[in-house]
Motif scaffolding. Structure first.
Motif, PDB file in Angstrom:
ATOM      1  N   SER A   1      45.663 -10.764  17.918  1.00 11.57           N
ATOM      2  CA  SER A   1      46.599 -11.221  16.879  1.00 11.57           C
ATOM      3  C   SER A   1      46.713 -10.179  15.780  1.00 11.57           C
ATOM      4  CB  SER A   1      46.105 -12.542  16.277  1.00 11.57           C
ATOM      5  OG  SER A   1      44.786 -12.386  15.781  1.00 11.57           O
ATOM      6  N   MET A   2      47.267  -9.014  16.165  1.00 12.02           N
ATOM      7  CA  MET A   2      47.419  -7.906  15.218  1.00 12.02           C
ATOM      8  C   MET A   2      48.821  -7.346  15.407  1.00 12.02           C
ATOM      9  SD  MET A   2      43.723  -6.144  15.954  1.00 12.02           S
ATOM     10  CE  MET A   2      43.877  -4.916  14.682  1.00 12.02           C
ATOM     11  N   ASN A   3      49.630  -7.392  14.373  1.00 11.49           N
ATOM     12  CA  ASN A   3      51.042  -7.063  14.509  1.00 11.49           C
ATOM     13  C   ASN A   3      51.304  -5.601  14.814  1.00 11.49           C
ATOM     14  OD1 ASN A   3      51.804  -9.703  14.004  1.00 11.49           O
ATOM     15  ND2 ASN A   3      51.909  -9.395  11.782  1.00 11.49           N
ATOM     16  N   PHE A   4      50.399  -4.711  14.378  1.00 10.81           N
ATOM     17  CA  PHE A   4      50.694  -3.296  14.562  1.00 10.81           C
ATOM     18  C   PHE A   4      50.208  -2.775  15.907  1.00 10.81           C
ATOM     19  CE2 PHE A   4      46.516  -1.314  14.022  1.00 10.81           C
ATOM     20  CZ  PHE A   4      45.791  -2.345  13.471  1.00 10.81           C
ATOM     21  N   LEU A   5      49.591  -3.629  16.717  1.00 12.96           N
ATOM     22  CA  LEU A   5      49.205  -3.261  18.074  1.00 12.96           C
ATOM     23  C   LEU A   5      49.998  -4.098  19.066  1.00 12.96           C
ATOM     24  CD1 LEU A   5      45.314  -2.931  18.166  1.00 12.96           C
ATOM     25  CD2 LEU A   5      46.991  -1.140  18.595  1.00 12.96           C
ATOM     26  N   ALA A   6      50.165  -3.571  20.266  1.00 12.66           N
ATOM     27  CA  ALA A   6      50.762  -4.375  21.324  1.00 12.66           C
ATOM     28  C   ALA A   6      49.912  -5.627  21.530  1.00 12.66           C
ATOM     29  CB  ALA A   6      50.832  -3.557  22.608  1.00 12.66           C
ATOM     30  N   ASP A   7      50.567  -6.725  21.869  1.00 10.48           N
ATOM     31  CA  ASP A   7      49.823  -7.979  21.972  1.00 10.48           C
ATOM     32  C   ASP A   7      49.177  -8.169  23.336  1.00 10.48           C
ATOM     33  OD1 ASP A   7      52.011  -8.439  23.525  1.00 10.48           O
ATOM     34  OD2 ASP A   7      52.650 -10.284  22.533  1.00 10.48           O
ATOM     35  N   SER A   8      49.348  -7.226  24.252  1.00  8.64           N
ATOM     36  CA  SER A   8      48.755  -7.331  25.582  1.00  8.64           C
ATOM     37  C   SER A   8      48.028  -6.037  25.921  1.00  8.64           C
ATOM     38  CB  SER A   8      49.836  -7.603  26.630  1.00  8.64           C
ATOM     39  OG  SER A   8      50.491  -8.822  26.372  1.00  8.64           O
ATOM     40  N   LEU A   9      46.727  -6.148  26.139  1.00 16.20           N
ATOM     41  CA  LEU A   9      45.911  -4.969  26.440  1.00 16.20           C
ATOM     42  C   LEU A   9      45.116  -5.192  27.713  1.00 16.20           C
ATOM     43  CD1 LEU A   9      44.377  -4.340  22.895  1.00 16.20           C
ATOM     44  CD2 LEU A   9      46.228  -3.031  23.940  1.00 16.20           C
ATOM     45  N   ILE A  10      44.781  -4.098  28.385  1.00 15.08           N
ATOM     46  CA  ILE A  10      43.829  -4.139  29.485  1.00 15.08           C
ATOM     47  C   ILE A  10      42.563  -3.458  28.990  1.00 15.08           C
ATOM     48  CG2 ILE A  10      43.313  -3.422  31.837  1.00 15.08           C
ATOM     49  CD1 ILE A  10      46.286  -3.353  32.400  1.00 15.08           C
ATOM     50  N   LEU A  11      41.465  -4.191  28.938  1.00  9.43           N
ATOM     51  CA  LEU A  11      40.190  -3.632  28.501  1.00  9.43           C
ATOM     52  C   LEU A  11      39.392  -3.171  29.721  1.00  9.43           C
ATOM     53  CD1 LEU A  11      39.281  -6.257  25.762  1.00  9.43           C
ATOM     54  CD2 LEU A  11      40.108  -3.918  25.410  1.00  9.43           C
ATOM     55  N   PRO A  12      38.472  -2.222  29.545  1.00 14.46           N
ATOM     56  CA  PRO A  12      37.705  -1.702  30.689  1.00 14.46           C
ATOM     57  C   PRO A  12      37.033  -2.791  31.519  1.00 14.46           C
ATOM     58  CG  PRO A  12      37.370  -0.296  28.796  1.00 14.46           C
ATOM     59  CD  PRO A  12      38.170  -1.473  28.302  1.00 14.46           C
ATOM     60  N   GLY A  13      36.518  -3.827  30.853  1.00 14.33           N
ATOM     61  CA  GLY A  13      35.826  -4.884  31.570  1.00 14.33           C
ATOM     62  C   GLY A  13      36.714  -5.635  32.543  1.00 14.33           C
ATOM     63  N   GLN A  14      38.014  -5.690  32.253  1.00 16.92           N
ATOM     64  CA  GLN A  14      38.932  -6.379  33.152  1.00 16.92           C
ATOM     65  C   GLN A  14      39.098  -5.639  34.462  1.00 16.92           C
ATOM     66  OE1 GLN A  14      41.658  -6.775  29.592  1.00 16.92           O
ATOM     67  NE2 GLN A  14      42.387  -8.503  30.788  1.00 16.92           N
ATOM     68  N   LEU A  15      38.914  -4.324  34.453  1.00 15.43           N
ATOM     69  CA  LEU A  15      38.926  -3.549  35.688  1.00 15.43           C
ATOM     70  C   LEU A  15      37.562  -3.600  36.363  1.00 15.43           C
ATOM     71  CD1 LEU A  15      40.895  -0.333  34.613  1.00 15.43           C
ATOM     72  CD2 LEU A  15      41.748  -2.257  35.961  1.00 15.43           C
ATOM     73  N   LEU A  16      36.504  -3.357  35.586  1.00 16.07           N
ATOM     74  CA  LEU A  16      35.164  -3.308  36.157  1.00 16.07           C
ATOM     75  C   LEU A  16      34.781  -4.627  36.814  1.00 16.07           C
ATOM     76  CD1 LEU A  16      32.096  -1.530  34.837  1.00 16.07           C
ATOM     77  CD2 LEU A  16      31.884  -3.971  35.220  1.00 16.07           C
ATOM     78  N   ASN A  17      35.211  -5.744  36.246  1.00 20.51           N
ATOM     79  CA  ASN A  17      34.858  -7.062  36.779  1.00 20.51           C
ATOM     80  C   ASN A  17      35.867  -7.591  37.791  1.00 20.51           C
ATOM     81  OD1 ASN A  17      32.431  -7.477  35.199  1.00 20.51           O
ATOM     82  ND2 ASN A  17      33.776  -7.663  33.423  1.00 20.51           N
ATOM     83  N   SER A  18      36.799  -6.736  38.213  1.00 24.86           N
ATOM     84  CA  SER A  18      37.765  -7.151  39.226  1.00 24.86           C
ATOM     85  C   SER A  18      37.057  -7.481  40.534  1.00 24.86           C
ATOM     86  CB  SER A  18      38.787  -6.032  39.474  1.00 24.86           C
ATOM     87  OG  SER A  18      39.597  -6.332  40.597  1.00 24.86           O
ATOM     88  N   SER A  19      37.433  -8.581  41.149  1.00 28.78           N
ATOM     89  CA  SER A  19      36.844  -8.971  42.430  1.00 28.78           C
ATOM     90  C   SER A  19      37.260  -8.042  43.552  1.00 28.78           C
ATOM     91  CB  SER A  19      37.260 -10.406  42.771  1.00 28.78           C
ATOM     92  OG  SER A  19      38.676 -10.499  42.905  1.00 28.78           O
ATOM     93  N   LEU A  20      38.228  -7.159  43.274  1.00 30.53           N
ATOM     94  CA  LEU A  20      38.724  -6.237  44.299  1.00 30.53           C
ATOM     95  C   LEU A  20      37.940  -4.932  44.330  1.00 30.53           C
ATOM     96  CD1 LEU A  20      42.558  -6.763  43.726  1.00 30.53           C
ATOM     97  CD2 LEU A  20      41.089  -7.837  45.435  1.00 30.53           C
ATOM     98  N   LEU A  21      37.053  -4.724  43.345  1.00 37.78           N
ATOM     99  CA  LEU A  21      36.264  -3.495  43.266  1.00 37.78           C
ATOM    100  C   LEU A  21      34.792  -3.784  43.481  1.00 37.78           C
ATOM    101  CD1 LEU A  21      37.872  -1.744  40.135  1.00 37.78           C
ATOM    102  CD2 LEU A  21      38.303  -1.226  42.558  1.00 37.78           C
ATOM    103  N   LYS A  22      34.083  -2.817  44.032  1.00 39.97           N
ATOM    104  CA  LYS A  22      32.639  -2.929  44.212  1.00 39.97           C
ATOM    105  C   LYS A  22      31.959  -1.708  43.615  1.00 39.97           C
ATOM    106  CE  LYS A  22      32.889  -0.885  48.870  1.00 39.97           C
ATOM    107  NZ  LYS A  22      32.606  -1.089  50.314  1.00 39.97           N
TER     108      LYS A  22
END
Length: 218
Positions: free
Chosen positions: A191-212
């Motif tokens: 909830s910060m107006n000067f940043l895009a409201d949708s981000l991908i953080l590293p953990g969202q990739l690292l914790n992907s069920s498609l990666l080992k």
């Protein structure tokens, strides 16, 4: 309690301002230069494949802020492996590491440089769990296209634009182009107006069920 909840956002605001001022993304916080790993000495890594996803924990203020807002992982930056003349390189988008013209663009760095001691306190390699259709190779090829197109680092962190990329966006979009959605299109919203409201953080990739996990150093 309210102040405590606001602290992570306040730190993120400071970090973004630092990025805009050209702050180095991998500065040692202690102020004491770290002993860099010589680029001609390969770190202890397994054999890397095209499309492998490599994470690192940086040593900068920006890295600390990323991890403060991403408690699901101990890593703050990510890139994707490609091979050039048989040698593995890392394609990644990072602020504070301009090219010879002073521009912050998608980089293609030697693996040893990407995880050198002055830039990373730890790192890990992840790989697609199942790849019988060449998804990883196509993702690596797309990442190389980003490099050859000299796409700029995306300081606005705008997932909707394709002419600029930040680190997790680069990896996600490279795989998305190959037919794999590593995050299931789940984004983090701030909830910060000067940043895009949708981000991908590293953990969202690292914790992907498609990666080992293939390798991690401590």
């Amino acid at each position: 309690m309210i102040i405590r909840k606001m602290l992570p956002l306040a730190f993120l605001m400071l970090a973004v301002i630092g990025l805009m001022l050209g702050q180095s993304a991998d500065r040692n916080l202690s102020g004491i230069p770290a002993e860099a790993t010589p680029l001609n000495e390969s770190p202890a890594l397994p054999a890397l494949n095209d499309g492998d996803v490599i994470f690192r924990k940086g040593r900068s203020l920006v890295s600390a802020v990323v991890m403060m807002n991403d408690p699901t992982t101990a890593f703050s930056h990510v890139g994707i492996v490609v091979h050039r003349d048989g040698e593995p390189f890392i394609i990644h988008a990072v602020p504070g590491e301009p090219d010879e013209n002073g521009d912050e663009k998608v980089r293609c760095d030697k693996t040893a440089d990407f995880i050198s001691h002055d830039k990373a306190s730890r790192y890990a390699v992840y790989r697609l769990c199942s790849d019988t259709a060449g998804f990883s190779a196509r993702a690596a090829s797309k990442a190389m296209e980003y490099y050859h197109e000299k796409l700029a680092f995306d300081k606005a962190f705008n997932i909707k634009s394709d002419d600029r990329l930040y680190c997790t966006e680069l990896v996600w979009k490279a795989y998305l182009s190959s037919g794999i959605n590593l995050t299931g299109s789940h984004f983090t919203r701030l909830s910060m107006n000067f940043l895009a409201d949708s981000l991908i953080l590293p953990g969202q990739l690292l914790n992907s069920s498609l990666l080992k996990e293939i390798h991690v150093n401590h």
